[in-house]
Design a protein around this motif. Structure first.
Motif, PDB file in Angstrom:
ATOM      1  N   ARG A 181      84.624  46.389  21.462  1.00  0.00           N
ATOM      2  CA  ARG A 181      84.663  47.521  20.265  1.00  0.00           C
ATOM      3  C   ARG A 181      85.795  48.595  20.480  1.00  0.00           C
ATOM      4  O   ARG A 181      85.619  49.100  21.782  1.00  0.00           O
ATOM      5  CB  ARG A 181      83.293  48.034  19.928  1.00  0.00           C
TER       6      ARG A 181
ATOM      7  N   PRO B 130      85.554  54.852  22.075  1.00  0.00           N
ATOM      8  CA  PRO B 130      86.060  55.848  23.169  1.00  0.00           C
ATOM      9  C   PRO B 130      85.174  55.112  24.445  1.00  0.00           C
ATOM     10  O   PRO B 130      83.830  55.387  24.295  1.00  0.00           O
ATOM     11  CB  PRO B 130      85.947  57.173  22.801  1.00  0.00           C
ATOM     12  N   GLY B 131      85.884  55.278  25.610  1.00  0.00           N
ATOM     13  CA  GLY B 131      84.977  54.903  26.859  1.00  0.00           C
ATOM     14  C   GLY B 131      84.568  53.697  26.972  1.00  0.00           C
ATOM     15  O   GLY B 131      84.220  53.211  27.962  1.00  0.00           O
TER      16      GLY B 131
ATOM     17  N   ALA C  68      86.585  52.276  29.895  1.00  0.00           N
ATOM     18  CA  ALA C  68      86.319  52.970  31.047  1.00  0.00           C
ATOM     19  C   ALA C  68      85.001  52.571  31.687  1.00  0.00           C
ATOM     20  O   ALA C  68      84.832  52.202  32.867  1.00  0.00           O
ATOM     21  CB  ALA C  68      86.049  54.416  30.667  1.00  0.00           C
ATOM     22  N   ARG C  69      84.102  52.112  30.840  1.00  0.00           N
ATOM     23  CA  ARG C  69      82.569  51.715  31.206  1.00  0.00           C
ATOM     24  C   ARG C  69      82.859  50.394  31.895  1.00  0.00           C
ATOM     25  O   ARG C  69      82.260  50.051  33.104  1.00  0.00           O
ATOM     26  CB  ARG C  69      81.679  51.403  30.009  1.00  0.00           C
TER      27      ARG C  69
ATOM     28  N   VAL D 277      84.696  51.175  35.458  1.00  0.00           N
ATOM     29  CA  VAL D 277      83.632  51.643  36.410  1.00  0.00           C
ATOM     30  C   VAL D 277      82.655  50.516  36.769  1.00  0.00           C
ATOM     31  O   VAL D 277      82.359  50.430  38.059  1.00  0.00           O
ATOM     32  CB  VAL D 277      82.968  52.775  35.538  1.00  0.00           C
TER      33      VAL D 277
ATOM     34  N   ARG E  45      80.585  47.603  41.422  1.00  0.00           N
ATOM     35  CA  ARG E  45      80.099  46.505  41.863  1.00  0.00           C
ATOM     36  C   ARG E  45      80.749  45.838  42.846  1.00  0.00           C
ATOM     37  O   ARG E  45      80.735  44.921  43.211  1.00  0.00           O
ATOM     38  CB  ARG E  45      79.642  45.670  40.571  1.00  0.00           C
TER      39      ARG E  45
ATOM     40  N   GLN F  38      76.668  36.352  37.342  1.00  0.00           N
ATOM     41  CA  GLN F  38      76.118  37.599  37.466  1.00  0.00           C
ATOM     42  C   GLN F  38      77.040  38.662  36.952  1.00  0.00           C
ATOM     43  O   GLN F  38      76.530  39.712  36.119  1.00  0.00           O
ATOM     44  CB  GLN F  38      75.958  37.725  38.977  1.00  0.00           C
TER      45      GLN F  38
ATOM     46  N   LYS G 184      77.039  38.567  33.234  1.00  0.00           N
ATOM     47  CA  LYS G 184      75.813  39.223  32.517  1.00  0.00           C
ATOM     48  C   LYS G 184      75.905  40.720  32.538  1.00  0.00           C
ATOM     49  O   LYS G 184      75.357  41.453  31.549  1.00  0.00           O
ATOM     50  CB  LYS G 184      74.693  38.825  33.293  1.00  0.00           C
ATOM     51  N   GLN G 185      76.569  41.137  33.880  1.00  0.00           N
ATOM     52  CA  GLN G 185      76.590  42.667  33.775  1.00  0.00           C
ATOM     53  C   GLN G 185      77.399  43.304  32.755  1.00  0.00           C
ATOM     54  O   GLN G 185      77.282  44.234  32.288  1.00  0.00           O
ATOM     55  CB  GLN G 185      76.891  42.986  35.257  1.00  0.00           C
TER      56      GLN G 185
ATOM     57  N   ARG H 279      75.679  43.540  29.340  1.00  0.00           N
ATOM     58  CA  ARG H 279      74.778  44.503  29.184  1.00  0.00           C
ATOM     59  C   ARG H 279      75.565  45.605  28.355  1.00  0.00           C
ATOM     60  O   ARG H 279      74.783  46.743  28.040  1.00  0.00           O
ATOM     61  CB  ARG H 279      74.245  45.159  30.531  1.00  0.00           C
TER      62      ARG H 279
ATOM     63  N   VAL I  25      77.135  47.912  25.843  1.00  0.00           N
ATOM     64  CA  VAL I  25      76.844  48.067  24.597  1.00  0.00           C
ATOM     65  C   VAL I  25      78.229  47.547  23.770  1.00  0.00           C
ATOM     66  O   VAL I  25      77.895  47.002  22.700  1.00  0.00           O
ATOM     67  CB  VAL I  25      76.278  49.400  24.145  1.00  0.00           C
ATOM     68  N   ASP I  26      79.135  48.238  24.081  1.00  0.00           N
ATOM     69  CA  ASP I  26      80.648  48.190  23.392  1.00  0.00           C
ATOM     70  C   ASP I  26      81.387  46.742  23.753  1.00  0.00           C
ATOM     71  O   ASP I  26      82.399  46.552  22.988  1.00  0.00           O
ATOM     72  CB  ASP I  26      81.354  49.015  23.657  1.00  0.00           C
TER      73      ASP I  26
END
Lengths: 88, 568
Positions: A11, A14-15, A18-19, A22, A27, A61, A64-65, A68, A70-71
Motif C-alpha cells: 500500500r 508512509p513508512g 521503510a518497514r 528494516v 533479519r 520464512q 511469511k515475515q 505480517r 500490515v501494508d
C-alpha cells in the motif's frame, strides 16, 4: 547463501517501504537489487527485490515475515519464473 | 460532533473502551491533555515514560484488554522504546500514543523532535503518523484492533501537535472485525493421527495459550488424552501447577521432568510457542526423537527454529477445540508416565539453605505464594528472582504471572505491577523484584502512592546482580566484575526509600520473621508496601542448562546431570 527474487505489492502508505527494508536488515537478509514502481492500482506500489539468504534461513520464512507487515498486500517468489524467462 | 484533533483522540479512545491511560504530558502532546481533563478515562501520571509503557503491559496482561500509554515527542517517545520492544517480544497488546512536533517542522531537528516511527519500526506491529485530524477516529480504532487481533503486539500512533490542535468533526468508526484464521481440516486430522500413534507425547505450551484465552480448552484436551504438559515462562498459569499432568517449566532453568519430557518425547504438540533458545538449548540437540505438531496464529513462527511435521495456523483455542472433537480415546501412555513419574519423584524442585545462616531467597518466594495464594497477580523483573518466581510461586490460573520473557527487561516488575493493579483493583498484586531491577524503575512507587495503587513489592535483596554473579561463579572463575551493588550495605536503604516514596517499608533478615513480615505487608491496604528481604548472595538458580549446551546436559544441581548419565 541462496538467491531469491521476490515481488511484493504494498500500500502507498508512509513508512511501508521503510518497514520492509528494516525487516531485511534486522533479519540479516542481503539485498542485491531493489526497485519500486507504481502498480496498476493507484493506491499500491510494486516492489521487486533480489535477496540473498543466510544458510539455514528459508525463503518461505522470509515471505511469511513480509506477509505480517500490515501494508504488504502480497508477496510472490519469482525466482523460478525468472529462471524460465532466461531460458535456464 | 465539532471538536479538535485532541478532542477526537479522547473521544475515539473512549469509544474503543479505553478506561485508563498511563502517561506523562509534555509540549507536543499537551493539546491531548486538555480534553482528557474532562474525560471519564482515568489517567495515571507516571514518573518516567518507561513506567507508563510497562504499566500498559501489566494492565493488558492482567485484564486481557489493550493497554494504553501516552508520552510527548522526543525523549518522552524514546523512553517508550524499551516497553515497545518488550511488548513486541512477548506479544502484548498495547497502543502507544506519542506527541510529535508540528507538521511544518518535522524533519528540521526541531526542539524535542525524534523520528519515533522510524526508531520503533522493528519493534512495533504497525505504526501511524496522523497528518489529518479527520483520520484520528479511524486510526485509533484500527490501532486497537491491530494490537489485539491475530498475534497481539504494540502499535504506535504519532500525533503532530498542530494536528491535535486543528478543528475537525468527530465521526465514529467501527473497523471491520478481523476474522480468525480458518483451520485446515487436513492438518487437524494429521495432528490427531500423530497424537494417536505416539508413545511419548508432550504438550509444549507457550504464552499464546494465555493470549488466546485457551486455558480451559488446554485442560480439557490434556485430561482427555492424559498427555503430560509443560508450560514455558510465558505460559506459567496456563495449566494449573497442582494438576497431576503438569511437569512444570521447561528450559534453561526448567524442571528436570519438563526438560526430560521434551528431550525423550516422540511427539511435541507445541501450542502458541516459538521454540525460543532459552527453551531449546542447543537447537540441533533439542528433542532429537520427536515429531513436531506446531500450532500458532502467526504463520511466520511455524518451522522458524524447528521444522514442524504438522503446522497449524490458527488460534490456540480453535486448534484445541478441533483436536478435542476428533480425538476420541486415550492412548496408552503407561510406559511414558512410568519414566516421567520416576523423574518427578527423584528431581522435585528444591533448594539448599545458605550455610552462613543467611535467608534462602527461594523460601521467601515460596512463603509469599503460600500465604497469598493463586488468586493474586505476581510480576517479576529479570534475573534470579524471576526464575525463582517462575519456579516457587504456584500458579493456578492464566494471567497470574506477568514478566518480561523475551526481551528480559530489568525493572519490569514495579511498573507492570502498577498497571496490573490498576486493571485488577480487587486482586493482591505482588511485584517480586531484585535489588538491581528495583533501582531501575522504583520511582513509580511514588505514582502508586499518589494514585492509590496499593501494590506490594518483595525485593529479593542479595546485594548483587545475582544472575550475572551466578554466571561469574560458574563460568568466570568467581571473578565478580561489577556485580556488587552495595545494597547489603544499605546503598540505598530500601526501607527509608520506601518511606520517602510514600510507601510502608519493612525489612526481613531471618527465616523466623518471614511469615510475620509477609502477613504484615498483606495487612496494608491503603498504600504500597516494600519489603526488603535481605537474602544470601550465593544462592543459585537450579536446575540449569548452561548456555550453548544441549538440554541433555541439564544439571539438577551443580555437577549432577541426570539425563546425560541416564541409561536409555
Amino acid at each position: 547463501m541462496t538467491r531469491h527474487s521476490l515481488s511484493l505489492l504494498l500500500r502507498n502508505e508512509p513508512g511501508a517501504l521503510a518497514r520492509i527494508v528494516v525487516l531485511f536488515s534486522s533479519r540479516g537478509v542481503d539485498v542485491e537489487s531493489l526497485s519500486l514502481a507504481p502498480a496498476e492500482r493507484g493506491d499500491l506500489s510494486r516492489l521487486d527485490v533480489v535477496v540473498d539468504l543466510q544458510p539455514g534461513r528459508t525463503v518461505v520464512q522470509l515471505i511469511k515475515q513480509l506477509g505480517r507487515i500490515v501494508d504488504v498486500k502480497s508477496v510472490v517468489d519469482r525466482t523460478h519464473d525468472e529462471a524460465l524467462e532466461l531460458g535456464a | 460532533m465539532d471538536t479538535t484533533g485532541a478532542g477526537a483522540l479522547i473521544k475515539a479512545l473512549e469509544d474503543v473502551g479505553c478506561e485508563v491511560i498511563f502517561g506523562m504530558p509534555g509540549g507536543a502532546i499537551l493539546p491531548a491533555y486538555d480534553p482528557l481533563y474532562d474525560s471519564k478515562i482515568r489517567h495515571v501520571l507516571v514518573r518516567h515514560e518507561q513506567g507508563a509503557g510497562h504499566a500498559a503491559q501489566g494492565y493488558a496482561q492482567a485484564t486481557g484488554r489493550v493497554g494504553v500509554c501516552m508520552a510527548t515527542s522526543g525523549p518522552g517517545a524514546t523512553n517508550l522504546v524499551t516497553p515497545l520492544a518488550d511488548a513486541y517480544m512477548d506479544s502484548v497488546p498495547i497502543v502507544a500514543i506519542t506527541g510529535q512536533v508540528n507538521r511544518s517542522v518535522i524533519g528540521t531537528d526541531a526542539f524535542q523532535e525524534a523520528d519515533i516511527r522510524s526508531i520503533t519500526l522493528p519493534i512495533t506491529k504497525h505504526s501511524y503518523q496522523v497528518h489529518d485530524p479527520a483520520d484520528i477516529p479511524r486510526v485509533i480504532a484500527e490501532a486497537f484492533q491491530l494490537a489485539a487481533s491475530g498475534r497481539p503486539g504494540p502499535v504506535l500512533v504519532d500525533l503532530p501537535k498542530d494536528v491535535l490542535a486543528t478543528a475537525t468533526t468527530y465521526t465514529p468508526v467501527k473497523p471491520a472485525a478481523q476474522p480468525r484464521p480458518v483451520l485446515s481440516p487436513v492438518q487437524i486430522r494429521n495432528a490427531a493421527q500423530l497424537i494417536g500413534s505416539s508413545k511419548r507425547p508432550v504438550f509444549y505450551v507457550g504464552g499464546g495459550v494465555i493470549r488466546s484465552g485457551a486455558a480451559p480448552e488446554l485442560r480439557k484436551l490434556a485430561e482427555k488424552t492424559g498427555i503430560p504438559v509443560v508450560t514455558t515462562l510465558m505460559a506459567r498459569g496456563a495449566f494449573p501447577d497442582s494438576h497431576p499432568l503438569h511437569l512444570g517449566m521447561p528450559g534453561m532453568h526448567g524442571t528436570v521432568p519438563a526438560v526430560a519430557a521434551l528431550q525423550r518425547a516422540d511427539l511435541l504438540i507445541a501450542l502458541g510457542t516459538r521454540f525460543d533458545d532459552r527453551v531449546t538449548g542447543l537447537l540441533p540437540e533439542f528433542a532429537p526423537h520427536a515429531a513436531v505438531i506446531h500450532a500458532d496464529i502467526d504463520p511466520a513462527e511455524i518451522s522458524k527454529n524447528r521444522k514442524a511435521d504438522v503446522g497449524i495456523v490458527g488460534d490456540c483455542r480453535d486448534v484445541m477445540a478441533a483436536l478435542s472433537a476428533v480425538i476420541t480415546r486415550k492412548t496408552d501412555l503407561a510406559g511414558w508416565w512410568n519414566y516421567l513419574g520416576g523423574l518427578l519423584a527423584t528431581y522435585p524442585l528444591g533448594y539448599d539453605w545458605p550455610t552462613d545462616g543467611a535467608l534462602a531467597p527461594q523460601y521467601v518466594i515460596e512463603r509469599i505464594s503460600k500465604l497469598t495464594g493463586p488468586e493474586a497477580i505476581y510480576t517479576a523483573g529479570v534475573g534470579q528472582h524471576q526464575m525463582w518466581a517462575a519456579q516457587f510461586v504456584k500458579y493456578e490460573r492464566p494471567g497470574s504471572f506477568i514478566n518480561s520473557g523475551g526481551a528480559g527487561t530489568m525493572g519490569f516488575a514495579v511498573p507492570a505491577a502498577m498497571g496490573a493493579q490498576a486493571g485488577a483493583p480487587d486482586r493482591t498484586v505482588w511485584a517480586i523484584d531484585g535489588d538491581g531491577c528495583f533501582q531501575m524503575t522504583n520511582q513509580e512507587l511514588a505514582t502508586c502512592a499518589a494514585e492509590g495503587i496499593p501494590i506490594k513489592v518483595a525485593i529479593i535483596n542479595n546485594g548483587n546482580l545475582g544472575m550475572v554473579r551466578q554466571w561469574q561463579t560458574l563460568f568466570y572463575e568467581g571473578r565478580y566484575s561489577n556485580t556488587r551493588l552495595g545494597t547489603h550495605q544499605r546503598h540505598p536503604d530500601f526501607v527509608k526509600l520506601a518511606d520517602a516514596l510514600g510507601c510502608v517499608g519493612l525489612r526481613c533478615e531471618s527465616q523466623s520473621e518471614v511469615d510475620g513480615t509477609i502477613l504484615e505487608a498483606m495487612a496494608v491496604r491503603d498504600r504500597p508496601v516494600v519489603v526488603d528481604f535481605v537474602v544470601g548472595q550465593d544462592a543459585q538458580v537450579w536446575p540449569m542448562v548452561a548456555a550453548g549446551t544441549g538440554n541433555d546436559e541439564i544439571m539438577a544441581a551443580r555437577g549432577i546431570r541426570p539425563l546425560f548419565d541416564e541409561e536409555e
